[in-house]
Structure formats: structure tokens, C-alpha cells
Design an enzyme around this catalytic site. Structure first.
Site, PDB file in Angstrom:
ATOM      1  N   GLY A 249       1.795  13.287  -3.944  1.00 49.42           N
ATOM      2  CA  GLY A 249       2.193  12.743  -3.022  1.00 49.42           C
ATOM      3  C   GLY A 249       1.767  12.674  -1.427  1.00 49.42           C
ATOM      4  O   GLY A 249       2.186  12.088  -0.512  1.00 49.42           O
ATOM      5  N   GLU A 291      -0.170  17.840  -8.310  1.00 48.93           N
ATOM      6  CA  GLU A 291      -0.880  16.829  -8.926  1.00 48.93           C
ATOM      7  C   GLU A 291      -1.420  15.730  -7.801  1.00 48.93           C
ATOM      8  O   GLU A 291      -0.732  14.457  -7.905  1.00 48.93           O
ATOM      9  CB  GLU A 291       0.145  16.018  -9.985  1.00 48.93           C
ATOM     10  CG  GLU A 291       0.620  16.704 -10.996  1.00 48.93           C
ATOM     11  CD  GLU A 291       1.635  16.141 -11.773  1.00 48.93           C
ATOM     12  OE1 GLU A 291       1.669  16.282 -13.062  1.00 48.93           O
ATOM     13  OE2 GLU A 291       2.208  15.165 -11.323  1.00 48.93           O
ATOM     14  N   GLY A 293      -3.541  12.944  -6.008  1.00 50.50           N
ATOM     15  CA  GLY A 293      -4.250  11.953  -6.513  1.00 50.50           C
ATOM     16  C   GLY A 293      -4.998  11.054  -5.206  1.00 50.50           C
ATOM     17  O   GLY A 293      -6.210  11.507  -4.988  1.00 50.50           O
ATOM     18  N   ARG A 294      -4.201  10.537  -4.620  1.00 50.21           N
ATOM     19  CA  ARG A 294      -4.619  10.022  -3.379  1.00 50.21           C
ATOM     20  C   ARG A 294      -5.366  10.912  -2.356  1.00 50.21           C
ATOM     21  O   ARG A 294      -6.418  10.463  -1.972  1.00 50.21           O
ATOM     22  CB  ARG A 294      -3.375   9.288  -2.549  1.00 50.21           C
ATOM     23  CG  ARG A 294      -4.002   8.501  -1.461  1.00 50.21           C
ATOM     24  CD  ARG A 294      -2.429   8.046  -0.502  1.00 50.21           C
ATOM     25  NE  ARG A 294      -1.276   7.836  -1.327  1.00 50.21           N
ATOM     26  CZ  ARG A 294      -0.906   6.525  -1.713  1.00 50.21           C
ATOM     27  NH1 ARG A 294      -1.736   5.525  -1.255  1.00 50.21           N
ATOM     28  NH2 ARG A 294      -0.044   6.308  -2.378  1.00 50.21           N
ATOM     29  N   ARG A 331      -3.368  -3.834  -2.396  1.00 50.09           N
ATOM     30  CA  ARG A 331      -2.624  -3.182  -1.842  1.00 50.09           C
ATOM     31  C   ARG A 331      -1.913  -3.819  -0.660  1.00 50.09           C
ATOM     32  O   ARG A 331      -0.678  -3.479  -0.328  1.00 50.09           O
ATOM     33  CB  ARG A 331      -3.199  -1.532  -1.317  1.00 50.09           C
ATOM     34  CG  ARG A 331      -3.576  -0.845  -2.811  1.00 50.09           C
ATOM     35  CD  ARG A 331      -3.751   0.535  -2.176  1.00 50.09           C
ATOM     36  NE  ARG A 331      -2.579   1.521  -1.892  1.00 50.09           N
ATOM     37  CZ  ARG A 331      -2.217   1.660  -0.838  1.00 50.09           C
ATOM     38  NH1 ARG A 331      -3.023   1.287   0.465  1.00 50.09           N
ATOM     39  NH2 ARG A 331      -1.008   2.392  -0.887  1.00 50.09           N
ATOM     40  N   TYR A 335       1.937  -4.046  -1.254  1.00 52.87           N
ATOM     41  CA  TYR A 335       2.791  -2.909  -0.051  1.00 52.87           C
ATOM     42  C   TYR A 335       2.647  -3.356   1.365  1.00 52.87           C
ATOM     43  O   TYR A 335       3.288  -2.323   2.054  1.00 52.87           O
ATOM     44  CB  TYR A 335       2.373  -1.628  -0.430  1.00 52.87           C
ATOM     45  CG  TYR A 335       1.924  -1.042  -1.792  1.00 52.87           C
ATOM     46  CD1 TYR A 335       2.958  -0.981  -2.687  1.00 52.87           C
ATOM     47  CD2 TYR A 335       0.706  -0.676  -2.128  1.00 52.87           C
ATOM     48  CE1 TYR A 335       2.738  -0.671  -4.011  1.00 52.87           C
ATOM     49  CE2 TYR A 335       0.390  -0.414  -3.522  1.00 52.87           C
ATOM     50  CZ  TYR A 335       1.470  -0.159  -4.339  1.00 52.87           C
ATOM     51  OH  TYR A 335       0.874   0.113  -5.588  1.00 52.87           O
ATOM     52  N   CYS A 362      -7.633 -17.199  -5.030  1.00 54.29           N
ATOM     53  CA  CYS A 362      -6.860 -18.443  -4.849  1.00 54.29           C
ATOM     54  C   CYS A 362      -5.524 -18.241  -4.515  1.00 54.29           C
ATOM     55  O   CYS A 362      -4.767 -18.394  -5.557  1.00 54.29           O
ATOM     56  CB  CYS A 362      -7.181 -19.482  -5.823  1.00 54.29           C
ATOM     57  SG  CYS A 362      -6.774 -20.912  -5.537  1.00 54.29           S
ATOM     58  N   GLU A 363      -5.108 -17.651  -3.281  1.00 55.89           N
ATOM     59  CA  GLU A 363      -3.968 -16.939  -3.051  1.00 55.89           C
ATOM     60  C   GLU A 363      -3.817 -16.836  -1.678  1.00 55.89           C
ATOM     61  O   GLU A 363      -4.658 -15.937  -1.180  1.00 55.89           O
ATOM     62  CB  GLU A 363      -3.918 -15.738  -3.962  1.00 55.89           C
ATOM     63  CG  GLU A 363      -2.508 -14.797  -3.866  1.00 55.89           C
ATOM     64  CD  GLU A 363      -1.521 -15.439  -5.174  1.00 55.89           C
ATOM     65  OE1 GLU A 363      -2.069 -15.999  -6.161  1.00 55.89           O
ATOM     66  OE2 GLU A 363      -0.567 -15.515  -5.191  1.00 55.89           O
TER      67      GLU A 363
END
Ligand code: LLP
Length: 433
Positions: A249, A291, A293-294, A331, A335, A362-363
């Protein structure tokens, strides 16, 4: 001077990563391409590994949270550094095993492990199941019994700690799909039940309070809460827990506005806290697990794109369209995540234009950076979107049947592909005629 440590500028004024010109990388591998600085990854992993050894009085193990970025090469790299890994699916588990990660250093997470995934994990003797719920506990015990094995477990606990982050990546509060709650007595019940099961061996407690967190305080609260629970299990039920897993985190810099997180200082404070609480409660020091990650891969990577066109809508907005988008970086759309981009040929140019960097899907919401302050951008320019090493490749998709970009690792002036670019035939691989 740049938000990513491995970034620099060569004497032609071109942006470089890991000592290599990004223009050369684009020429060699094409765009879009993810480029990751291996030295930054190694350095970050070593900060966690060495700081826990330095400041914590007990044993420790760092588990790289591979949901951030998973492929054979990264498991190999982190395991050579002595780290284990956190996996959350059969696919991550299978990749870790194939890469040679020692099974005993694999911790298996997830809020709905399927019977097939449980079988794969038990058959391969993974180190620990981080159990989410009682249904899953029963399933694990039943399968372990059928193959005459005993399985080490920890429960994922919701400690009731609120971390200030995006609600989709906040996980420690009671209204969360992950884990068992402390305040309702659900966690206590789960441990009592597990302690009576024939093929289950309780080893730990686990919590993960959220992601992209910059304050130390929520981690400190989590330590207090989790250790009080360990004391309760011991004193009230004689259940001995030997591992304290605090999840991941820790935040990273996505833009120059983000604060720098002093990981080593966080670890020293967390260690002091655990050392102190254990001494006060006459508790033997649990093995400490974390743990991240990022914070290991996030600021090591960037995405290289080529600008296809620049569309100015007078008095409205200027769109800069790139040759990737939400298929390689979802992302923003998920978010509202913020990023910073640099022009490869002019990284420090006067940023006096405001443009919106848009993807090719296409969005309408397919945006990478809204209202980016940039030097003048023209078609054909190379753009580097920074700090995309985490949760980009791992959350990429084939939306609009766009092939996934390659992942290129750079280190000390050398480059190598660790994941090939997908081809159109890869996309057709599972289609029937
Ligand atoms: N451990 C557990 C049990 C987790 O659930 C997570 C992240 C981690 C460790 C690693 O957290 P980190 O150190 O990377 O923050 N896709 C989202 C992030 C989802 C994180 C889910 N769990 C994003 O792009 O921001």
C-alpha cells in the site's frame, strides 16, 4: 529532477531511462512500449528487504505483490533478491511456479479462490494460503485432507483502519469484499474454527489497508490492532500466531505534486512499533511480512507512445491522440488517476500549452492525461507517460482487439524484452473458424 529516478537526459537533449535513449528504444521496438528500469526495481526491493532486517528484531520476509506487474522475469528477479511473492490467482501462481519462485515463498491471496486454484496451490505446496472466508477455509481443509497434507494459513483481516486513498483501492474498512472483520467477532470465530480443523495449521494474521497511501499513521494503527488481536488469540484461545503480514500500500510519485514516501523510515517506525508492542505484551516477535507491489515497480516504468494527430477544437480543448490508451493504461478511466508526460525530444521544454492526451480506443473516456501542461506537441512526436510500471501492463486488455505492447527492461545501458509485443495472430489464438 524527474519523478522517476532512472530518467535522465543525454547530450542530444533526449530523454533516457537506465542510460538508454528512449528514441532508440522506440526505434528498436516500436510504440507503444512499456519500458522499465531494472536497477530501480532492484533498488526498491532491496530497500524493503534490508530495512526490515536492519530495524526489526525478528525474522522477516518481503513478498512482492505481483498483481502490480506479473511475468516470468519479474518473479525470477525478485526471488534472486531473496523475496517471496503474493499471488491472487491461478494464473499468477502458475507463472510464479514456472519462473522458479520457491513454492514456500508464495503466499496465495484472493477473495474467491476456485476449487481448481486451491488444488493447484496445495498440489504445489505453496507456503501459505491467506484465507478470505469460511467457505474457502472448508474447501482448503477438505482438499488438503483428500491428499493427506496440512496447509499453513493466515486469515485476511479487516482491521477497521481507514486509509485516505481512492475508494476503489481502500480495503481495510468493514464495507469491503475482502476478508473477515475484527469488530464483529467474525475474525475470532474464524480462528477458533480453523484451530479445530484436521488439515489446517494456523501461522499468521494478515491485513492490507489500501493502496497509494502516503501517511505512516494508518500502518501504525494497523500494527496496534493486529497485535492486540494476536494477544487475544493467545490469551483467550491459546492460538499461537507466528507471522504478522501487513500487506502493501505504500504510495509512489505519479506527478511532481505527489509527496516522496521514505520507505526505509516507514519500515523503521513499523518495526519499532512491533518491537515495543511485543515487549509490552510479553509476546515473542512474529515473523514480519510486507507485500509491496506498486512501490517496487511503479516508478520504475514508463510507457512510450507516438503522437498520431493533434486536434484543436477552438475555445474548447486540444486533443493529442496517441497510439495506445486505456487498453494499456486503464487507470484514468477507472480511478481518475493522474500522470505526467514528457516529450522525449524536449523533456524540459517550456510547458505553456494545455492539452488532453487521449487514447485510440473507441470510447470518449479513453484519456491518459486530462489538461496536461506540455511544450508544443506535433504529430510524430514521442511521448513518455511516467510511473506506469505498476497496474498498467497487469491491467491491460485487448479492447478493440488492440495487441498488448511489449515490456522492455533497461539496465546499465542495455535493453532486453521481457514480454513480447502481441501480434494480431496472438489475438486470434483462441478464435474458432
Ligand atoms: N497485498 C494485498 C493483499 C493487496 O490486496 C494488494 C493490492 C497489495 C498487497 C499491493 O498493494 P500495493 O503495494 O501495490 O499498493 N489496481 C489498483 C490497485 C489495486 C491494489 C489491490 N491490492 C491501482 O491501479 O491503483
Amino acid at each position: 529532477m524527474y519523478i522517476m529516478e532512472g530518467l535522465s537526459k543525454n547530450n542530444q537533449g533526449m530523454l533516457t531511462l537506465g542510460g538508454i535513449s528512449l528514441k532508440d528504444i522506440a526505434k528498436k521496438y516500436g510504440t507503444p512500449a512499456y519500458v522499465m528500469d531494472e536497477d530501480t526495481i532492484v533498488k526498491n526491493a532491496c530497500v524493503y528487504r534490508d530495512a526490515t532486517k536492519k530495524y526489526y528484531d525478528g525474522e522477516s520476509l518481503i513478498l512482492y505483490a505481483s498483481k502490480a506487474f506479473s511475468c516470468k522475469y519479474i518473479y525470477k528477479l525478485v526471488s534472486e533478491l531473496g523475496l517471496g511473492t503474493d499471488v491472487v490467482s491461478g494464473g499468477e501462481l502458475y507463472t510464479a511456479l514456472k519462473a522458479g519462485m520457491p513454492a514456500e515463498k508464495i503466499y496465495f491471496h484472493g477473495n474467491n479462490k476456485t476449487p481448481d486454484e486451491i488444488k493447484l496451490a496445495v498440489d504445489n505446496n505453496v507456503g501459505c494460503f491467506v484465507v478470505d472466508n469460511i467457505t474457502e477455509l472448508n474447501r482448503i481443509n477438505d482438499y488438503a485432507k483428500s491428499v493427506n497434507k496440512t496447509v499453513d494459513i493466515a486469515f485476511r483481516i479487516k482491521p477497521g483502519v481507514e486509509a485516505h486513498t481512492h475508494e476503489f483501492i481502500m480495503t481495510g474498512q468493514i464495507d469491503s469484499k475482502f476478508g473477515v472483520a475484527l469488530e464483529t467477532g467474525e475474525a475470532e470465530e474464524a480462528y477458533i474454527l480453523a484451530s479445530k480443523m484436521s488439515n489446517i495449521n494456523i501461522v499468521g494474521v494478515h491485513c492490507h489497508i489500501g493502496s497509494q497511501i502516503f501517511d505512516f499513521q494508518p500502518f501504525e494503527s494497523a500494527v496496534e490492532t493486529m497485535l492486540s488481536f494476536v494477544v487475544l488469540l493467545k490469551e483467550k484461545h491459546n492460538i499461537i500466531v507466528s507471522q504478522l503480514n501487513l500487506g502493501g500500500g505504500y504510495g509512489i510519485k505519479y506527478t511532481s505534486q505527489d509527496a516522496h514516501v521514505p520507505y526505509e523510515m516507514f519500515i523503521s517506525k513499523i518495526s519499532d512499533k512491533i518491537n515495543k508492542v511485543c515487549e509490552e505484551n510479553n509476546l515473542s516477535k512474529p515473523m514480519l511480512l510486507m507485500e509491496p507491489g506498486r512501490s517496487i515497480v511503479g516508478a520504475a516504468g514508463l510507457t512510450l507512445y507516438t503522437v498520431g494527430n493533434v486536434k484543436n477544437i477552438p475555445n474548447v480543448r486540444t486533443y493529442v491522440s496517441i497510439d495506445g490508451g486505456m487498453s494499456d493504461n486503464p487507470r484514468y478511466i477507472l480511478y481518475n488517476a493522474e500522470y505526467e508526460a514528457k516529450l522525449v525530444s524536449n523533456p524540459d521544454g517550456q510547458a505553456d500549452e494545455t492539452v488532453t492526451i487521449a487514447g485510440k480506443c473507441c470510447e470518449s473516456g479513453d484519456i491518459i492525461i486530462k489538461d496536461a501542461k506540455m511544450p508544443k506537441i506535433s504529430e510524430g512526436d514521442l511521448l513518455a507517460v511516467l510511473s506506469t510500471g505498476a497496474y498498467n501492463y497487469s491491467m491491460s486488455s485487448n479492447y478493440n482487439r488492440i495487441p498488448r505492447p511489449p515490456v522492455v527492461f533497461v539496465s546499465g545501458g542495455k535493453d532486453k524484452v521481457v514480454i513480447e509485443r502481441e501480434s494480431y495472430d496472438d489475438i486470434l489464438k483462441n478464435d474458432k473458424d
